[in-house]
Write a protein that holds these residues in place. Structure first.
Motif, short mmCIF file in Angstrom:
data_model
loop_
_atom_site.label_atom_id
_atom_site.label_comp_id
_atom_site.label_asym_id
_atom_site.label_seq_id
_atom_site.Cartn_x
_atom_site.Cartn_y
_atom_site.Cartn_z
N ASP A 126 21.01 -0.82 -4.88
CA ASP A 126 21.73 -1.25 -5.99
C ASP A 126 22.45 -2.61 -5.64
O ASP A 126 23.15 -3.03 -6.23
CB ASP A 126 22.70 -0.19 -6.29
N THR A 127 21.96 -3.41 -4.55
CA THR A 127 22.53 -4.40 -4.05
C THR A 127 22.04 -5.56 -5.25
O THR A 127 20.99 -5.70 -6.06
CB THR A 127 21.62 -4.98 -2.78
N ALA A 150 30.22 -3.20 -11.66
CA ALA A 150 30.38 -2.08 -11.43
C ALA A 150 30.53 -0.92 -12.28
O ALA A 150 30.22 0.14 -12.12
CB ALA A 150 31.83 -2.01 -10.58
N SER A 160 31.70 0.93 -8.09
CA SER A 160 31.46 -0.10 -7.14
C SER A 160 30.11 -0.74 -7.06
O SER A 160 29.18 -0.39 -7.93
CB SER A 160 31.64 0.43 -5.90
N VAL A 162 27.34 -3.43 -4.61
CA VAL A 162 26.97 -4.08 -3.23
C VAL A 162 26.49 -5.64 -3.68
O VAL A 162 25.60 -5.64 -4.44
CB VAL A 162 25.83 -3.28 -2.68
N ARG A 172 28.58 -6.41 1.21
CA ARG A 172 29.72 -6.02 0.97
C ARG A 172 29.85 -5.06 -0.10
O ARG A 172 29.41 -5.38 -1.20
CB ARG A 172 30.94 -6.70 1.14
N ARG A 173 30.33 -3.69 -0.19
CA ARG A 173 30.51 -2.99 -1.22
C ARG A 173 32.02 -3.05 -1.93
O ARG A 173 32.76 -3.01 -1.16
CB ARG A 173 30.49 -1.52 -1.02
N TYR A 174 32.13 -3.65 -3.12
CA TYR A 174 33.24 -3.82 -3.91
C TYR A 174 33.61 -2.91 -4.71
O TYR A 174 32.70 -2.35 -5.46
CB TYR A 174 33.19 -5.47 -4.38
N ASP A 175 34.91 -2.49 -4.63
CA ASP A 175 35.51 -1.45 -5.87
C ASP A 175 36.14 -2.09 -6.86
O ASP A 175 37.09 -3.21 -6.61
CB ASP A 175 36.32 -0.76 -5.10
N SER A 191 37.01 -4.12 -0.40
CA SER A 191 35.47 -3.95 0.04
C SER A 191 35.27 -3.63 1.41
O SER A 191 36.12 -3.56 2.19
CB SER A 191 34.83 -5.37 -0.04
N VAL A 194 28.52 -3.52 4.33
CA VAL A 194 27.34 -2.44 4.09
C VAL A 194 26.41 -3.08 5.16
O VAL A 194 25.78 -4.00 5.32
CB VAL A 194 26.83 -2.74 2.59
#
Length: 197
Positions: A126-127, A150, A160, A162, A172-175, A191, A194
């Motif tokens: 899912d990047t 997201a 979230s 990536v 980085r995985r951001y919320d 974040s 990852v």
């Protein structure tokens, strides 16, 4: 002399707009409430073709969902669809708000010309990789992008996303948290790093 001044003062005090019995119809009064679109404005935004999506614009210092639509080529596989949707969402974010949205106070901080690609072979599926590093974007723009991605099928629709850069290996995985939505300028969205195998 004083009598003349008194008469003039009395006349001026009576000046003003008087009620009229003549019916008038100039349409509804313009809304002074920011971030509110009328039913007519929302209907005007609807596009007859394409996949309906939502993007986050800025209004009164917060992120607000607005409707958009994206075009996806028939027969595209899932990876191609995700890439096309992601780029379409990015283009929608960078585009000017409609006249109705502009009047209601909607804005965007996302710069034009940004591009996005899907994952490299070693990336999580899912990047999404941006042409500008996420940490180089304005805070408001990054918040718009994080929350839009997201909340879409482009990133898995799990709250979230990536993100990375096309010029760097780190991810980085951001919320998209409630705090980010209500106060997008308060800082970078939370974040975590990852790992890339």
């Amino acid at each position: 002399m004083l009598g003349v001044v008194g008469v003039l003062a009395g006349l001026l005090a009576g000046c003003g707009i008087r009620a009229t019995q003549v019916p008038t119809d100039f349409g509804p009064a313009p809304s002074m409430v920011p971030c509110e679109l009328s039913v007519t404005d929302l209907a005007t935004q609807a596009t007859p073709s394409g996949i309906p999506v939502e993007v986050f614009l800025l209004c009164s210092g917060a992120l607000v969902r607005v409707n958009r639509s994206v075009q996806v080529t028939e027969g595209a596989d899932e990876t191609q669809r995700r890439d096309v949707v992601a780029q379409s969402l990015l283009d929608a974010l960078a585009g000017d708000p409609s006249d109705a949205e502009d009047e209601a106070g909607y804005r965007t901080a996302v710069p034009t010309g940004l591009t996005v690609t899907g994952p490299r072979p070693a990336d999580p599926v899912d990047t999404l990789r941006l042409s500008t590093p996420p940490d180089a974007l304005p805070q408001y723009a990054l918040a718009q992008i994080v929350c839009t991605f997201a909340d879409s099928a482009a990133a898995g629709d799990n709250g979230s996303v990536v993100l990375g850069s096309t010029s760097a290996d780190t991810l980085r995985r951001y919320d998209c948290t409630a705090e980010v939505q209500s106060n997008p300028g308060s800082g970078t969205p939370p974040s975590t790093e990852v790992g890339v195998s």
